[in-house]
Write an enzyme that holds these catalytic residues in place. Structure first.
Site, short mmCIF file in Angstrom:
data_model
loop_
_atom_site.label_atom_id
_atom_site.label_comp_id
_atom_site.label_asym_id
_atom_site.label_seq_id
_atom_site.Cartn_x
_atom_site.Cartn_y
_atom_site.Cartn_z
N GLU A 20 25.26 83.01 -26.97
CA GLU A 20 24.69 81.68 -27.06
C GLU A 20 23.28 81.62 -26.47
O GLU A 20 23.07 82.18 -25.39
CB GLU A 20 25.60 80.77 -26.23
CG GLU A 20 25.85 79.43 -26.81
CD GLU A 20 26.92 78.71 -26.01
OE1 GLU A 20 28.08 79.15 -26.05
OE2 GLU A 20 26.58 77.73 -25.36
N HIS B 128 28.16 73.83 -28.74
CA HIS B 128 28.60 73.70 -27.33
C HIS B 128 28.55 72.23 -26.86
O HIS B 128 27.78 71.87 -25.98
CB HIS B 128 27.76 74.60 -26.41
CG HIS B 128 28.45 74.92 -25.12
ND1 HIS B 128 28.22 76.07 -24.40
CD2 HIS B 128 29.39 74.23 -24.39
CE1 HIS B 128 28.97 76.09 -23.31
NE2 HIS B 128 29.69 74.97 -23.27
N ILE B 129 29.41 71.43 -27.48
CA ILE B 129 29.41 69.99 -27.17
C ILE B 129 30.70 69.54 -26.49
O ILE B 129 31.05 68.36 -26.53
CB ILE B 129 29.14 69.13 -28.44
CG1 ILE B 129 30.13 69.49 -29.56
CG2 ILE B 129 27.71 69.25 -28.88
CD1 ILE B 129 30.15 68.48 -30.71
N ARG C 111 34.49 79.86 -23.31
CA ARG C 111 33.26 80.67 -23.29
C ARG C 111 33.39 81.73 -24.38
O ARG C 111 34.46 82.33 -24.56
CB ARG C 111 33.06 81.35 -21.93
CG ARG C 111 32.64 80.42 -20.80
CD ARG C 111 31.22 79.88 -20.99
NE ARG C 111 30.79 79.04 -19.89
CZ ARG C 111 30.95 77.70 -19.86
NH1 ARG C 111 31.51 77.07 -20.87
NH2 ARG C 111 30.52 77.00 -18.82
C1 DGY Z 1 31.24 73.40 -18.97
O1 DGY Z 1 31.03 72.40 -18.27
O2 DGY Z 1 31.46 74.51 -18.48
C2 DGY Z 1 31.28 73.20 -20.43
O3 DGY Z 1 31.17 74.39 -21.11
C3 DGY Z 1 30.27 72.19 -20.87
O4 DGY Z 1 30.50 71.81 -22.20
#
Ligand code: DGY
Length: 316
Positions: A265, A283-284, A236
């Protein structure tokens, strides 16, 4: 019973819920659901599948009149006021395990992209600058024998460490508890955050976002990094002081950084776009067909387990 899904997710989970006889409605627009719409939609549902882009705070929870379960379609659940939901008797679940490999793969992809200057190299070719092999063209660094610091040694951290170890890296980790697997199988060493930052050539972040980890990598901590360090974040954005990291990248105080997540974000700090030594992804981490299908299925299974009076599979 009514289930509301805040945005389209892969069919697997939706059709399972429908097969089980639930009345499923999905917010169809390809954008995060607007606050007013969310407040209205959750009112009369028995369960909701939420996304990490939905802020499920006190106001949203208070507007749920009969909801028993919030199944977050993510492993992270910092978007939900879990304590408040629990105080209202609502169970919160997430989607661990099923996205571990995808996220660990991406962390390593970011490391390699930084280490071998893949983006710069690719751009160089597209700009038709490749005029033949050169002894000093776009030199990067190898992974073998590098200290690889894992911050957060849970499922994703452990899988990332396994991959890094297979490249010949020496694993260091920062965690509240001892990770037997890492120590026994990968000869990893558990160190303090300070020691890891000082010693590591590569740092990969795998910490959940909470009150303790918010801004954990502050200015003082980031200053401990080696000038040749590579830092990648698939956890994060708020875990580190992004603005300061950008300043460090600008003055080449570290070698490179790979971002899959950002502090504000989806708003990105404009300075990021000008950095040659930063890799920017949208964010992939869990964005593979395999992971997303399983996340959909797991979220659905959590919903019907709770609504049919059974224990959830993956409560938080
Ligand atoms: C999550 O599931 O927390 C991830 O950040 C998704 O990519």
């Amino acid at each position: 019973m009514k289930v509301f899904i805040t945005r389209e997710i892969p069919e697997t989970g939706i059709s399972l819920l429908q097969k089980k006889g639930f009345d499923v409605s999905v917010y169809k627009k390809d954008e995060p659901i607007k606050r007013n719409q969310l407040l209205k939609s959750v009112k009369n549902c028995d369960g909701i599948i939420s996304l990490l882009t939905d802020k499920i705070d006190k106001e949203v929870i208070d507007s749920m009149k009969r909801c028993k379960v919030i199944a977050n379609y993510a492993v992270g659940f910092n978007n939900i006021d879990v304590d408040y939901a629990k105080s209202k008797g609502i169970i919160v679940t997430n989607t661990p395990d099923v996205l571990t490999d995808s996220t660990a793969d991406l962390a390593i992809a970011l490391v390699l992209t930084c280490a071998r200057r893949i983006l710069e190299s690719e751009k160089f070719v597209r700009e038709k600058k490749f005029a033949g092999w050169k002894p000093k063209l776009l030199l990067g660094v190898e992974l073998r024998n590098k200290y690889f610091g894992i911050l957060g040694a849970g499922r994703i951290g452990t899988e990332t460490a396994k991959r890094a170890h297979s490249f010949g890296c020496k694993i260091l980790y920062y965690s509240n508890s001892k990770n037997e697997y890492l120590e026994r199988q990968l000869s990893a060493r558990k160190l303090s955050l300070r020691q890891i930052l000082l010693k590591s050539d590569i740092i990969s972040l795998h910490l959940p976002l909470n009150a303790k980890t918010k801004n954990l990598l502050n200015q003082k901590m980031l200053n401990l990094l080696k000038p040749e360090a590579i830092l990648v974040n698939t956890a994060r954005g708020e875990v580190l002081d992004e603005e300061y990291l950008i300043k460090m990248l600008k003055r080449k105080a570290i070698f490179a950084a790979g971002f899959d997540v950002y502090q504000n974000e989806p708003k990105l700090n404009k300075e990021l776009f000008n950095l040659k030594n930063a890799v920017l992804l949208p964010h992939i981490g869990s964005a593979t067909n395999e992971a997303r299908n399983k996340m959909s299925l797991l979220a659905a299974k959590n919903i019907f387990a709770v609504l049919l009076g059974k224990s959830p599979l993956t409560p938080v």
